[in-house]
Design a protein around this motif. Structure first.
Motif, PDB file in Angstrom:
ATOM      1  N   VAL A 180      -5.329   5.286  -1.674  1.00  0.00           N
ATOM      2  CA  VAL A 180      -4.420   5.933  -0.729  1.00  0.00           C
ATOM      3  C   VAL A 180      -3.878   7.260  -1.265  1.00  0.00           C
ATOM      4  CG1 VAL A 180      -2.293   4.783  -1.510  1.00  0.00           C
ATOM      5  CG2 VAL A 180      -2.560   5.427   0.914  1.00  0.00           C
ATOM      6  N   CYS A 181      -3.830   7.412  -2.590  1.00  0.00           N
ATOM      7  CA  CYS A 181      -3.380   8.681  -3.185  1.00  0.00           C
ATOM      8  C   CYS A 181      -4.548   9.583  -3.583  1.00  0.00           C
ATOM      9  CB  CYS A 181      -2.499   8.416  -4.401  1.00  0.00           C
ATOM     10  SG  CYS A 181      -0.850   7.794  -4.011  1.00  0.00           S
ATOM     11  N   HIS A 182      -5.760   9.217  -3.180  1.00  0.00           N
ATOM     12  CA  HIS A 182      -6.973   9.994  -3.458  1.00  0.00           C
ATOM     13  C   HIS A 182      -7.148  10.277  -4.953  1.00  0.00           C
ATOM     14  CE1 HIS A 182      -6.487  11.767   0.898  1.00  0.00           C
ATOM     15  NE2 HIS A 182      -6.611  10.444   0.865  1.00  0.00           N
ATOM     16  N   PRO A 183      -7.319   9.235  -5.756  1.00  0.00           N
ATOM     17  CA  PRO A 183      -7.450   9.429  -7.206  1.00  0.00           C
ATOM     18  C   PRO A 183      -8.765  10.102  -7.578  1.00  0.00           C
ATOM     19  CG  PRO A 183      -7.971   7.177  -6.634  1.00  0.00           C
ATOM     20  CD  PRO A 183      -7.460   7.821  -5.375  1.00  0.00           C
ATOM     21  N   ARG A 234       9.018   7.549   4.784  1.00  0.00           N
ATOM     22  CA  ARG A 234       8.421   6.239   5.010  1.00  0.00           C
ATOM     23  C   ARG A 234       7.517   6.270   6.244  1.00  0.00           C
ATOM     24  NH1 ARG A 234       8.987   1.411   2.848  1.00  0.00           N
ATOM     25  NH2 ARG A 234       8.447  -0.424   4.106  1.00  0.00           N
ATOM     26  N   GLU A 235       7.894   7.046   7.243  1.00  0.00           N
ATOM     27  CA  GLU A 235       7.065   7.160   8.446  1.00  0.00           C
ATOM     28  C   GLU A 235       5.734   7.843   8.132  1.00  0.00           C
ATOM     29  OE1 GLU A 235      10.283   7.988   8.250  1.00  0.00           O
ATOM     30  OE2 GLU A 235      11.024   6.226   9.369  1.00  0.00           O
ATOM     31  N   GLU A 236       5.790   8.897   7.310  1.00  0.00           N
ATOM     32  CA  GLU A 236       4.551   9.570   6.918  1.00  0.00           C
ATOM     33  C   GLU A 236       3.678   8.654   6.064  1.00  0.00           C
ATOM     34  OE1 GLU A 236       5.866  14.265   6.615  1.00  0.00           O
ATOM     35  OE2 GLU A 236       6.530  12.866   5.057  1.00  0.00           O
ATOM     36  N   ALA A 237       4.314   7.905   5.167  1.00  0.00           N
ATOM     37  CA  ALA A 237       3.559   6.967   4.334  1.00  0.00           C
ATOM     38  C   ALA A 237       2.895   5.904   5.193  1.00  0.00           C
ATOM     39  CB  ALA A 237       4.478   6.321   3.302  1.00  0.00           C
ATOM     40  N   ARG A 238       3.584   5.437   6.220  1.00  0.00           N
ATOM     41  CA  ARG A 238       3.017   4.420   7.107  1.00  0.00           C
ATOM     42  C   ARG A 238       1.806   4.975   7.844  1.00  0.00           C
ATOM     43  NH1 ARG A 238       4.718  -0.377   9.521  1.00  0.00           N
ATOM     44  NH2 ARG A 238       3.765  -0.784  11.566  1.00  0.00           N
ATOM     45  N   ALA A 239       1.909   6.211   8.319  1.00  0.00           N
ATOM     46  CA  ALA A 239       0.796   6.826   9.045  1.00  0.00           C
ATOM     47  C   ALA A 239      -0.412   7.016   8.140  1.00  0.00           C
ATOM     48  CB  ALA A 239       1.238   8.167   9.635  1.00  0.00           C
ATOM     49  N   GLN A 240      -0.178   7.462   6.889  1.00  0.00           N
ATOM     50  CA  GLN A 240      -1.287   7.645   5.951  1.00  0.00           C
ATOM     51  C   GLN A 240      -1.915   6.306   5.555  1.00  0.00           C
ATOM     52  OE1 GLN A 240      -0.502  10.327   2.636  1.00  0.00           O
ATOM     53  NE2 GLN A 240       0.965  11.492   3.867  1.00  0.00           N
ATOM     54  N   HIS A 285       4.327   8.460  -5.638  1.00  0.00           N
ATOM     55  CA  HIS A 285       3.639   9.646  -6.150  1.00  0.00           C
ATOM     56  C   HIS A 285       3.649  10.841  -5.196  1.00  0.00           C
ATOM     57  CE1 HIS A 285       2.175   7.418  -9.586  1.00  0.00           C
ATOM     58  NE2 HIS A 285       1.639   6.494  -8.805  1.00  0.00           N
ATOM     59  N   ARG A 286       4.013  10.651  -3.963  1.00  0.00           N
ATOM     60  CA  ARG A 286       3.985  11.736  -2.993  1.00  0.00           C
ATOM     61  C   ARG A 286       5.371  11.948  -2.385  1.00  0.00           C
ATOM     62  NH1 ARG A 286      -0.148  12.149  -5.247  1.00  0.00           N
ATOM     63  NH2 ARG A 286      -2.278  12.177  -4.422  1.00  0.00           N
ATOM     64  N   ASP A 287       5.681  13.165  -2.058  1.00  0.00           N
ATOM     65  CA  ASP A 287       6.964  13.490  -1.433  1.00  0.00           C
ATOM     66  C   ASP A 287       6.817  13.333   0.086  1.00  0.00           C
ATOM     67  OD1 ASP A 287       9.504  14.345  -0.888  1.00  0.00           O
ATOM     68  OD2 ASP A 287       9.056  16.477  -1.178  1.00  0.00           O
ATOM     69  N   VAL A 288       6.823  12.085   0.522  1.00  0.00           N
ATOM     70  CA  VAL A 288       6.638  11.798   1.940  1.00  0.00           C
ATOM     71  C   VAL A 288       7.722  10.823   2.396  1.00  0.00           C
ATOM     72  CG1 VAL A 288       4.137  12.154   1.916  1.00  0.00           C
ATOM     73  CG2 VAL A 288       5.061   9.886   1.419  1.00  0.00           C
ATOM     74  N   ILE A 347       0.832  -1.199   0.000  1.00  0.00           N
ATOM     75  CA  ILE A 347       0.000   0.000   0.000  1.00  0.00           C
ATOM     76  C   ILE A 347       0.867   1.250   0.000  1.00  0.00           C
ATOM     77  CG2 ILE A 347      -1.782   1.278   1.251  1.00  0.00           C
ATOM     78  CD1 ILE A 347      -2.685  -1.408   2.436  1.00  0.00           C
ATOM     79  N   MET A 348       1.940   1.229   0.783  1.00  0.00           N
ATOM     80  CA  MET A 348       2.810   2.408   0.886  1.00  0.00           C
ATOM     81  C   MET A 348       3.544   2.706  -0.410  1.00  0.00           C
ATOM     82  SD  MET A 348       4.478   2.365   4.716  1.00  0.00           S
ATOM     83  CE  MET A 348       5.009   0.661   4.708  1.00  0.00           C
ATOM     84  N   GLU A 349       3.711   1.713  -1.258  1.00  0.00           N
ATOM     85  CA  GLU A 349       4.447   1.915  -2.506  1.00  0.00           C
ATOM     86  C   GLU A 349       3.869   3.057  -3.329  1.00  0.00           C
ATOM     87  OE1 GLU A 349       5.923  -0.574  -6.470  1.00  0.00           O
ATOM     88  OE2 GLU A 349       4.465  -1.454  -5.076  1.00  0.00           O
TER      89      GLU A 349
END
Length: 350
Positions: free
Chosen positions: A191-194, A146-152, A141-144, A134-136
């Motif tokens: 997860v990227c709000h398409p 790994r910790e921010e990606a995990r939280a989202q 696509h987002r400038d985040v 999911i985090m991939e």
């Protein structure tokens, strides 16, 4: 026509028509062919579709009609060789996706347009954790971090109503149920709000209770994110619940297009009528369900004239020899039946 050939009333919800909503995606004269040793398979052959912003288009038809190839063409995921998008345009808010470079279309996939595939077990990689998969999308696509990606990711898993989201991140696909895998697929897609979600048979292989939960979840997420949905299915009940507009596909072409309410009340193509007649009726006992005789034709050898004519109970000679296109037969209701267009055949009480 005798009353036995009339479709039974089917209660479809009131929804706004396509003309009342601005288009998000427009598919124009799309043709996707597969070049094989046996010949050219015209899997998608001149498809035109408009998906309204914040609305849902239901794409229905039998297996082999070209529904999934249409969806894969939008994302340019057609394997080449043997497949090739021969012509047409796919406009996302006016931008032609077919004119983009490979890097450009990669920035669209999973970001502006996402897809839920038919079988989550084969779509999820068995050797990576669910969290990593999911985090991939976020890390791509987002400038985040790994910790921010995990939280989202955890937040999205909670939004799709997965309990103990933190624990699930470290699990593998084989460790969760089919219903949970489908929710993970939805979380991955959103997860990227398409702007557009393509849902290809999103409830396949799920039991009835889980199907209802998944469909309700999709409605809630659509309202929350304000996205559009292209819903691919053969289940008319799902279409009645979710779709604003319905396109009926047969042999690589759209044969009927209308609002959900109008299509269910007044089908204008014999193939659509056949689909309605083949569904089970609550409270009515029959030895066997109605069926449409024959099978979908081989895309390498489509029949001349109307492609449905070998299976159509209303066929006449000119149906076999005259090319047919989708035309408006009643206000905002298009059909590709020559006899309906010429007012020689009335399939329902309009």
């Amino acid at each position: 026509m005798s009353s036995s050939l009339q479709p039974e009333p089917f209660s479809a919800p009131h929804r706004s028509s396509a003309s009342e909503q601005s288009p998000l995606l427009e598919v124009r004269d799309l043709r996707t062919y597969f070049y094989t040793d046996r010949g050219v398979a015209r899997a998608v052959d001149g498809v035109n579709l408009t998906i309204p912003a914040r609305g849902t288009l239901g794409l229905v038809g039998e297996s082999g009609c070209g529904k999934s190839v249409t969806a894969l063409s939008i994302l340019q995921l057609i394997p080449s060789p043997p497949g090739k998008i021969v012509s047409g345009s796919i406009l996302l808010e006016g931008k032609n996706l077919l004119a983009l470079s490979e890097e450009g279309i990669r920035s669209v996939r999973g970001n502006q347009i996402s897809m839920i595939f038919q079988e989550p077990m084969t779509s999820l990689n068995p050797v990576f954790t669910l969290g990593d998969q999911i985090m991939e999308a976020l890390l791509t696509h987002r400038d985040v971090s790994r910790e921010e990606a995990r939280a989202q990711t955890i937040e999205m898993l909670r939004r799709v109503k997965i309990p103990s989201a933190e624990t699930l991140l470290d699990q593998y696909p084989h460790q969760i149920s089919g219903g949970m895998r489908q929710r993970v697929m939805i979380a991955m897609a959103l997860v990227c709000h398409p702007k557009l979600l393509i849902a290809d048979e999103p409830t396949t292989a799920l039991d009835v209770t889980i199907q209802a939960q998944i469909l309700e979840l999709l409605q809630e997420l659509q309202e929350h994110f304000g996205m559009s949905i292209l819903l691919i299915t053969h289940d008319l009940g799902i279409v009645a619940d979710l779709a604003d507009v319905v396109a009926v596909m047969y042999a690589g072409q759209i044969v009927e297009l209308a609002s959900t309410r109008d299509l269910f009340a007044h089908p204008q193509h014999p193939y659509t009528l056949g689909l309605f007649q083949s569904r089970p009726r609550l409270g009515k006992k029959k030895q066997r369900l109605e069926v449409i005789p024959g099978v979908v034709p081989n895309p390498i050898e489509f029949p001349t004239g109307c492609r449905f004519h070998p299976r159509c109970p209303y066929v006449v000679d000119y149906c076999r020899n005259t090319d047919v296109t989708l035309e408006e037969v009643t206000p905002k209701h298009d059909s590709a039946c020559l006899r309906v267009q010429r007012k020689e055949l009335q399939l329902s009480k309009i």
